[in-house]
Every structure is written in structure tokens, then in C-alpha cells.
Design an enzyme around this catalytic site. Structure first.
Site, short mmCIF file in Angstrom:
data_model
loop_
_atom_site.label_atom_id
_atom_site.label_comp_id
_atom_site.label_asym_id
_atom_site.label_seq_id
_atom_site.Cartn_x
_atom_site.Cartn_y
_atom_site.Cartn_z
N HIS A 47 0.84 -1.21 0.00
CA HIS A 47 0.00 0.00 0.00
C HIS A 47 0.87 1.25 0.00
O HIS A 47 1.93 1.28 0.63
CB HIS A 47 -0.92 0.00 1.23
CG HIS A 47 -2.13 -0.86 1.05
ND1 HIS A 47 -3.35 -0.35 0.72
CD2 HIS A 47 -2.29 -2.20 1.14
CE1 HIS A 47 -4.23 -1.34 0.62
NE2 HIS A 47 -3.60 -2.47 0.87
N PRO A 48 0.44 2.30 -0.68
CA PRO A 48 1.21 3.56 -0.72
C PRO A 48 0.96 4.40 0.53
O PRO A 48 -0.04 4.23 1.23
CB PRO A 48 0.64 4.25 -1.95
CG PRO A 48 -0.79 3.80 -1.99
CD PRO A 48 -0.78 2.37 -1.51
N PHE B 147 0.89 3.69 6.87
CA PHE B 147 -0.42 3.89 7.50
C PHE B 147 -1.51 3.57 6.48
O PHE B 147 -1.52 4.12 5.37
CB PHE B 147 -0.54 5.34 7.98
CG PHE B 147 -1.88 5.67 8.56
CD1 PHE B 147 -2.24 5.21 9.82
CD2 PHE B 147 -2.79 6.44 7.84
CE1 PHE B 147 -3.48 5.53 10.36
CE2 PHE B 147 -4.03 6.76 8.38
CZ PHE B 147 -4.37 6.30 9.64
N ALA C 165 -8.24 7.12 -7.01
CA ALA C 165 -9.62 7.54 -6.82
C ALA C 165 -9.98 7.63 -5.35
O ALA C 165 -10.70 8.55 -4.92
CB ALA C 165 -10.56 6.58 -7.54
N GLU C 166 -9.50 6.68 -4.57
CA GLU C 166 -9.82 6.67 -3.14
C GLU C 166 -9.23 7.87 -2.42
O GLU C 166 -9.90 8.54 -1.63
CB GLU C 166 -9.33 5.36 -2.53
CG GLU C 166 -10.14 4.15 -2.96
CD GLU C 166 -9.40 2.82 -2.82
OE1 GLU C 166 -9.97 1.78 -3.18
OE2 GLU C 166 -8.23 2.84 -2.37
N GLN C 167 -7.96 8.17 -2.69
CA GLN C 167 -7.34 9.31 -2.02
C GLN C 167 -7.97 10.63 -2.49
O GLN C 167 -8.17 11.55 -1.69
CB GLN C 167 -5.83 9.31 -2.26
CG GLN C 167 -5.13 8.12 -1.60
CD GLN C 167 -3.65 8.35 -1.37
OE1 GLN C 167 -3.20 9.50 -1.28
NE2 GLN C 167 -2.89 7.27 -1.24
N VAL D 274 -10.22 5.28 3.20
CA VAL D 274 -10.51 6.71 3.24
C VAL D 274 -11.89 7.06 2.68
O VAL D 274 -12.38 8.17 2.89
CB VAL D 274 -9.44 7.50 2.45
CG1 VAL D 274 -8.08 7.29 3.07
CG2 VAL D 274 -9.44 7.09 0.97
#
Length: 473
Positions: free
Chosen positions: A372-373, A424, A391-393, A428
């Protein structure tokens, strides 16, 4: 592939609004089984006498012999019981569906004429009322073809509905492959119709039948011993389903009847009371099964979609390999496991993927976390996130931070990663920047075991949200 064919999901937790005509709260559907003259009997070329559903509880087949008492009990259904039911339903102006055994109908020309004149639907109950569990698919198919031919010769039209009753595991697929049925009732799996998909043919509508709201329980141990329990059971069934319908979830109440059973005077009285009870309510639809089938085909036509449980391995991994960030091995292992119709929804497939993730090694789980980024990190700035992560961020506004907010995220990302060894992770979607920062600030103070478990739970939540965007509800 290890595939489990049974469907435990059905219409799902949200159910399905059937949208019955005139906004009915319930559909009450009566079936009259016409089997008399089609039962096991040496006169019909069978090896033994009938032993099922008569007044002789616990009867056994008589190999090679006529069972005179059994035969005469069945004859009562044709001679007396049928006409009693015919008078009751025609006087109540309620049409019924007849499950007509073809050879029984052929021996009952006056009854068939009365069914037609009353506007009753005459569906097929097979060639003979016998058990098909040990028949080969070829032999069962041959009997189905003969049943249709005889039915059409006797009634003037081919049957549009099918119910074997004493069926095999092949019956429903054979009915679908036959191609001429609007519905089949060889299932007891729901309170509403549903579509059955058989390989190589069009989907077939299943209108489930019933063995509980059924007068057959007069003929089995621990069943109804008089009319009052029968009436009470039907009334309670109606009341529960009627209330569900008023609450916005209408259903279908099937009631199965047999001429030789409920056609007896002491039992018919209970049925008559129930019909009066039904007619005392508004918003009740009393259709034939063909009416239900035509309504369902128009209102809820079959909508095909590519089911995960039926996908080839390559397609499955291409489609779902990114649900867990950069970890296609999870989809690969899930595909190799037991998938079923229950896994064709977002929640269902999520369960299968999570089972793989949860049983993975600690190192494998860590690999998923590190894939994960960072939130609003260098990869985002360089536009190197997956489409899903981008898209999520963006949905949380993390692509439009002020310089001060970027500095805060950078500091927290570095502190968190240095402490735990993975970035982390938080789902989101639906959260604001402030809510994400508050969670970030709180979780960075956790111990590693707690945070590892929390991060894994968030990975699972992210996967579910992605699947909900990919699969129909």
C-alpha cells in the site's frame, strides 16, 4: 476448479420486491395435485403398488401385487375429492394451478374438462407419479418428452409449467434444457421466484413449491391430525407473510393440495375457512403459477452477468487481482478454493478473498501492507498510484492538500513507517481530511501488534469497498 453448486444466498440480505400487481402485500397460490391414476400400480406397468401419501400411514410397496385398499383411496380423490375442491375454488372465484400427472389426466376426461372450463392452469406433474432419483438423465428426459406429448393430446395444449416432485438431481436442468417451460417448481428454496441458469440453454424461472403448507402432512407421522392444525398453520403462514408485505417485503405463499387428502370432508372444512380468511383481507393476489411466471418475466427479467464463481482463472485474477493492493496471489488462491454462487456478490467474494488473506503467513500479510502507498505521499505526487488508490485518495481530498497539510502528512508517514515497518493504511472512502488526520495521530501511538491487526482490518475494508464498486448488489 473446486466449485460448489448450491446457492445459499438467493435474493440476498436486501431481498427482492416482487412488485405484485395492484401493490399486493402477498401472493397466495393454490396447487391441486392430480395424481390419481398415475401412481405406482402393477396395472400401470410398475413393479409394485403405491406406498406414498395415503390414509395408510407407513404403507409398504407390494411387489407384483395390486393393493386394493391403496387403489381405492386414490380413486376417492378422482371420484369425490376433486369435485369437492372444484366446487370450493370455483365458488370462491380463485383460480388454481393443477399439477397434472399425464397418465392420470388421460384417465380423467371429465375432470380435465372441468379444469379447463374453470380457467385453471394445467401444468405437468410428469408422465407417472413415480420416484426419479435412480433414473438416468436419458431415461428421465425420455419420460419428460412423453409426458409433454400425452399432456398436449389430453388437454389440447402443451404444459407451460413443470413439477416432477419425486425428482432427481437432474430434473431442473432437464426442464431448462427442454426449452418450452415458463416455470419449474422442483425446488423449495425461497418464498419468491428466482432464475436458474443451466449450462447451454436459456435460464429457467423457478417458482418454489412447498412441503410445509401442504396437506401431505395429513399422511405422514407428526403431521396434521385434523383440520384445525392445518387451518392454524396456513393462517399463521399467511399472517407472517402478509405483515412482511405491509412492511415493504411482499412474498408468495404456496399451498399444496391433493384430491384424496384435503378432498375429505373433515379436512375441506378447514381449507374453506382459510379461503374465507384470505378473502377477508385486501391487497391479496391469488394467481395461478403461470400468472406469477409472466409477471416475474416482465418485472424481473433475467439479467446475465459474469459470475466470479464461473470465471476462468486468468479472467478472475485480471478482474480481482488488485482488490488487495498489488497482491494477485490472494485472488489466485481464492480461485483455486471452493467458490459458489454465494461468492458472486461483493460481500460473498470478499469473504473468499479475506479467508485467503487471514490464513496467509505473517510475512505474506506484511507484504500486502507494504504494497500500500503512503497517504498523500511521494507516489501520489508522482502519479504512480493504482487507479483504485488514486480515486480513493482523491475522494477524501488528499490530492488537494495545502502545503501545511502536506507537511503534516509527510511527518506522520515517516514517523509511522519508521515505527511499524509498513505504511499507514485506512479506508478513506467517506472520510474527511480531518478524520483521517485524527485517526493517523491516534494510531501512531499504538503498539505494533495492535497496529498490525488494525492495518489488516483496514486492508479488508478497502477490499470490500472496491468489490462493491465492481459487482452488482
Amino acid at each position: 476448479m473446486n466449485r460448489y453448486p448450491r446457492d445459499f444466498r438467493g435474493h440476498g440480505p436486501g431481498g427482492c420486491d416482487p412488485k405484485w400487481p395492484d401493490d399486493a402485500a402477498i401472493a397466495v397460490q393454490f396447487v391441486v395435485n392430480y395424481e390419481e391414476g398415475g401412481e405406482n400400480c402393477v396395472l400401470h406397468g410398475d413393479a409394485a403398488s403405491e406406498a406414498f401419501l395415503s390414509e395408510i400411514v407407513g404403507a409398504q410397496p407390494w411387489p407384483g401385487q395390486r393393493h386394493w385398499n391403496m387403489e381405492s383411496i386414490y380413486e376417492y380423490g378422482a371420484r369425490a375429492g376433486f369435485w369437492r375442491l372444484h366446487r370450493l375454488f370455483t365458488s370462491a372465484d380463485i383460480p388454481v394451478t393443477v399439477y397434472g400427472v399425464a397418465t392420470a389426466l388421460a384417465r380423467a376426461p371429465e375432470q380435465v374438462a372441468a379444469m379447463a372450463e374453470a380457467g385453471w392452469e394445467i401444468a405437468s406433474h410428469g408422465l407417472k407419479w413415480i420416484d426419479y432419483k435412480d433414473h438416468s438423465p436419458e431415461d428421465e428426459r425420455a419420460d419428460m418428452v412423453r409426458a409433454i406429448e400425452l399432456h398436449e393430446a389430453v388437454t389440447g395444449s402443451r404444459p407451460r409449467g413443470w413439477y416432477t416432485g419425486r425428482c432427481s438431481a437432474n430434473t431442473v436442468d432437464l426442464a431448462a434444457q427442454e426449452g418450452g417451460f415458463a416455470w419449474c417448481a422442483d425446488a423449495y428454496a425461497d418464498d419468491l421466484p428466482y432464475w436458474h441458469e443451466a449450462e447451454g440453454c436459456d435460464p429457467l424461472l423457478i417458482i418454489p413449491y412447498t412441503l410445509d403448507a401442504n396437506d401431505m402432512r395429513f399422511a405422514i407421522p407428526a403431521g396434521f391430525n385434523s383440520g384445525d392444525p392445518f387451518f392454524t398453520y396456513l393462517k399463521d403462514s399467511f399472517d407472517v407473510l402478509y405483515e412482511e408485505g405491509k412492511q415493504g417485503a411482499p412474498k408468495m405463499l404456496n399451498i399444496g393440495l391433493h384430491c384424496r387428502l384435503v378432498g375429505r370432508p373433515g379436512r375441506l372444512a378447514a381449507l374453506a375457512r382459510f379461503i374465507d380468511y384470505v378473502k377477508s383481507h385486501d391487497k391479496v393476489w391469488t394467481p395461478r403459477r403461470i400468472d406469477i411466471a409472466e409477471h416475474w418475466a416482465k418485472t424481473h427479467p433475467h439479467v446475465p452477468f459474469e459470475r466470479p464463481s464461473r470465471m476462468a482463472k486468468k479472467t478472475f485474477i485480471e478482474r480481482f487481482g488488485g482488490v488487495f493492493e498489488h497482491s494477485p496471489w490472494i485472488a489466485e488462491r481464492a480461485h483455486a478454493g471452493e467458490l459458489a454462487p454465494a461468492n458472486d456478490s461483493a460481500a460473498g467474494l470478499h469473504g473468499a478473498l479475506c479467508a485467503v488473506f487471514r490464513t496467509a503467513s505473517e510475512a505474506e500479510k506484511l507484504g500486502v501492507l507494504t504494497a500500500h502507498p503512503d497517504l498523500a505521499g511521494k507516489l501520489a505526487a508522482a502519479k504512480r498510484l493504482t487507479a483504485e488508490s488514486t480515486a480513493e485518495q482523491a475522494s477524501a481530498g488528499l490530492d488537494a492538500l495545502t502545503d501545511s497539510e502536506k507537511a503534516t502528512f509527510t511527518r506522520l508517514n515517516d514517523e509511522y513507517t519508521n515505527k511499524f515497518g509498513f505504511p499507514f493504511i485506512i479506508a478513506v472512502k467517506g472520510l474527511t481530511k480531518d478524520q483521517i488526520l485524527a485517526a493517523f495521530t491516534e494510531r501512531v501511538s499504538n503498539d505494533r501488534d495492535t497496529e498490525f491487526a488494525t492495518a489488516c482490518a483496514q486492508v479488508e475494508r478497502i477490499a470490500l469497498l472496491r468489490l462493491k464498486d465492481m459487482l452488482p448488489s
